[in-house]
Write a protein that holds these residues in place. Structure first.
Motif: not given
Length: 161
Positions: A41-47, A82-97
């Motif tokens: 994600l890049i930008g603002e997470v709002d309503m 390491e845990d072999p379960r499926p994985l979803v990674v949410c990269d919020l390093s580009g989030v500004t709000f």
């Protein structure tokens, strides 16, 4: 203001160019390998933007769970412990709000991940994202980390918040 009258009853074209983010947020889901979906994600997470974020994360969780449930064995590239379960990674390093609506999305995603037996990891290495998680104690329910191997940065043991 002029109305767009069309003889064929088709909708008026969207005035935004297709690559312009909606409400200041770009979401880029990718699947670098089976059993892993990376959502950047890049930008603002709002309503306004949180519902789209929620849809993408829920779809990612369902996709990796379905892969596993249909016998598609994810390539396990990590160490044997390491845990072999499926994985979803949410990269919020580009989030500004990151607003309360984003917290709701992540809390719901964690609940879905638990139901699907899928790991959810949130990459959040800066105050803009970390502070809201800590204020509502969501950092106690969701695995937050400063970096993750799925986004090309090495994580050493114990770097999760």
């Amino acid at each position: 203001m002029p109305h767009d009258h069309r003889c064929d009853d088709s909708a008026a074209p969207d005035p935004r160019p297709p690559d312009e983010p909606l409400g200041g947020l770009t979401i880029a889901p990718t699947q670098p390998r089976r059993g892993l979906v990376l959502v950047r994600l890049i930008g603002e997470v709002d309503m306004l933007t949180a519902p789209r974020f929620g849809d993408v994360v829920q779809d990612a969780l369902a996709a990796v769970a379905t892969e596993r449930d249909h016998g598609v064995d994810p390539a396990h590239d990590g160490p044997a412990d390491e845990d072999p379960r499926p994985l979803v990674v949410c990269d919020l390093s580009g989030v500004t709000f990151f607003g309360a609506s984003g917290l709701d999305v992540v809390a719901s995603a964690q609940q879905t991940a638990d139901e699907y037996d899928v790991r959810l990891v949130v990459v959040a290495g800066h105050r803009t994202v970390l502070r809201p998680f800590r204020l509502v104690a969501l950092d106690r329910r969701v695995l937050l980390t400063a970096t993750h191997p799925a986004i090309g940065r090495h994580v050493t043991a114990g770097t999760a918040w």
